[in-house]
Design a protein around this motif. Structure first.
Motif, mmCIF file in Angstrom:
data_model
loop_
_atom_site.group_PDB
_atom_site.id
_atom_site.type_symbol
_atom_site.label_atom_id
_atom_site.label_comp_id
_atom_site.label_asym_id
_atom_site.label_seq_id
_atom_site.Cartn_x
_atom_site.Cartn_y
_atom_site.Cartn_z
ATOM 1 N N ASN A 1 57.805 0.163 85.594
ATOM 2 C CA ASN A 1 58.171 -0.325 86.923
ATOM 3 C C ASN A 1 57.678 -1.759 87.108
ATOM 4 O OD1 ASN A 1 59.648 0.813 89.054
ATOM 5 N ND2 ASN A 1 57.836 1.030 90.318
ATOM 6 N N THR B 1 58.647 -4.421 89.949
ATOM 7 C CA THR B 1 58.254 -4.230 91.355
ATOM 8 C C THR B 1 56.829 -3.716 91.516
ATOM 9 O OG1 THR B 1 59.028 -1.913 91.468
ATOM 10 C CG2 THR B 1 60.636 -3.656 91.987
ATOM 11 N N ALA C 1 59.820 6.755 90.190
ATOM 12 C CA ALA C 1 60.492 5.637 90.824
ATOM 13 C C ALA C 1 59.870 5.379 92.175
ATOM 14 C CB ALA C 1 61.988 5.924 90.938
ATOM 15 N N ASP D 1 51.548 2.351 87.004
ATOM 16 C CA ASP D 1 52.962 2.060 87.252
ATOM 17 C C ASP D 1 53.746 1.607 86.017
ATOM 18 O OD1 ASP D 1 54.888 2.408 89.122
ATOM 19 O OD2 ASP D 1 54.324 0.718 90.388
ATOM 20 N N ASN E 1 57.514 7.956 96.728
ATOM 21 C CA ASN E 1 57.265 7.831 95.299
ATOM 22 C C ASN E 1 57.614 9.172 94.682
ATOM 23 O OD1 ASN E 1 56.242 5.260 95.604
ATOM 24 N ND2 ASN E 1 54.120 5.803 95.152
ATOM 25 N N HIS F 1 55.368 1.709 93.087
ATOM 26 C CA HIS F 1 54.526 2.876 93.348
ATOM 27 C C HIS F 1 53.124 2.439 93.771
ATOM 28 C CE1 HIS F 1 57.433 4.358 90.237
ATOM 29 N NE2 HIS F 1 57.570 5.318 91.137
ATOM 30 N N TYR G 1 58.384 -3.709 98.668
ATOM 31 C CA TYR G 1 57.923 -2.417 98.147
ATOM 32 C C TYR G 1 56.471 -2.236 98.578
ATOM 33 C CZ TYR G 1 62.004 -2.031 95.069
ATOM 34 O OH TYR G 1 63.278 -1.934 94.568
#
Length: 290
Positions: A146, A149, A2, A143, A127, A152, A249
């Protein structure tokens, strides 16, 4: 895995090679890619879950994870980062908590086995991954899971990243990302970036690929909300599905574009054009095999 949130600094064009700040030739790229990946070992955690002892990961493992993070940042034309002893220590406590509870959580409850305040702070500032720290770097860059977004990846490519911290039990790991003092100042960062790109970086250790999770472009200052993306190969348009990514992010703005009916291949040079923004961005990605 995450990823957490935060942000930091016009638009420009980018071409092939050294003008991007990354590798100036395919030879330079592959020489460093192969050298930096010659040792990807990590064994040697000194802690224990049954006694809630955070211990520490091996110095070699931490150095290898940091080396891979900086390898990817170099390919993207970003400066290297270092670790801090405090972030390393707190992320080791974070990794212990994840291992003890066999799950990932950015906001672990105080009822968790092996809970510590420092470990919880690190969990919310990092992360986090259900793998070793060394293996996690490639996974962060692809990633998977995910896609809303790509957080990471965006943190790894953030202008503000650094110093980081890395902790690992060998099965769970944490890498500090938030509240960095980095000031790279790049107007935008892309993955794959302008210039030479190793096809080996398009997948992680579990064979999850950028073809599925998408290419990305992020910026601290360029509003990408109306961005129109074009990818061409030898003058032929390649269809992509564009998505706006969650804000803050590792960058304030970001988009992804996912290949539709085609796959990235070594030997190809892809031309990317981003319009509909304050200043158009265009660059070439020359994919090579290392």
């Amino acid at each position: 895995m995450a990823g957490g949130t935060s942000s930091t600094g016009g638009a420009s064009t980018g071409g092939i090679g050294g003008s991007t700040g990354g590798p100036a030739s395919s030879t330079e790229l592959c020489t460093r890619w192969n050298a930096d990946r010659a040792d990807v070992s990590e064994a040697g955690w000194t802690g224990a879950v049954n006694t809630c002892t955070a211990g520490d990961m091996s110095a070699t493992g931490r150095a290898n994870a940091l080396k891979l993070l900086n390898l990817h940042r170099w390919i993207a034309g970003l400066p290297a980062v270092t670790t801090s002893d405090q972030h390393n220590q707190d992320n080791q406590a974070c990794a212990l908590m994840m291992a003890a509870n066999k799950t990932l959580n950015h906001t672990p409850p105080t009822t968790w086995t092996c809970y510590t305040a420092n470990g919880a702070t690190a969990a919310g500032s990092s992360n986090i991954s259900g793998s070793s720290a060394v293996s996690a770097i490639g996974a962060y860059m692809v990633d998977p899971g995910n896609e809303t977004t790509l957080g990471h990846r965006r943190w790894c490519l953030s202008n503000s990243l650094g110093p980081t911290g890395i902790g690992s039990t060998g099965t769970y790991s944490c890498m500090w990302t938030l509240n960095g003092t980095g000031a790279a100042g790049k107007p935008w960062m892309a993955w794959p970036p302008p210039g030479y790109f190793p096809i080996q970086a398009a997948s992680d250790n579990w064979n999850r690929t950028l073809d599925t999770t998408g290419w990305s472009l992020q910026s601290d200052t360029i509003n990408l909300s109306a961005a129109v993306v074009s990818v061409t190969l030898d003058g032929t348009s390649l269809p992509v599905t564009v998505a706006q990514l969650g804000a803050n992010y590792g960058s304030r703005y970001a988009i992804s574009f996912i290949a539709s009916g085609w796959k990235m291949a070594a030997g190809n040079t892809y031309h990317v054009s981003i319009t509909g923004i304050s200043t158009a961005i265009s660059y070439d990605v020359q994919v090579v095999s290392c």
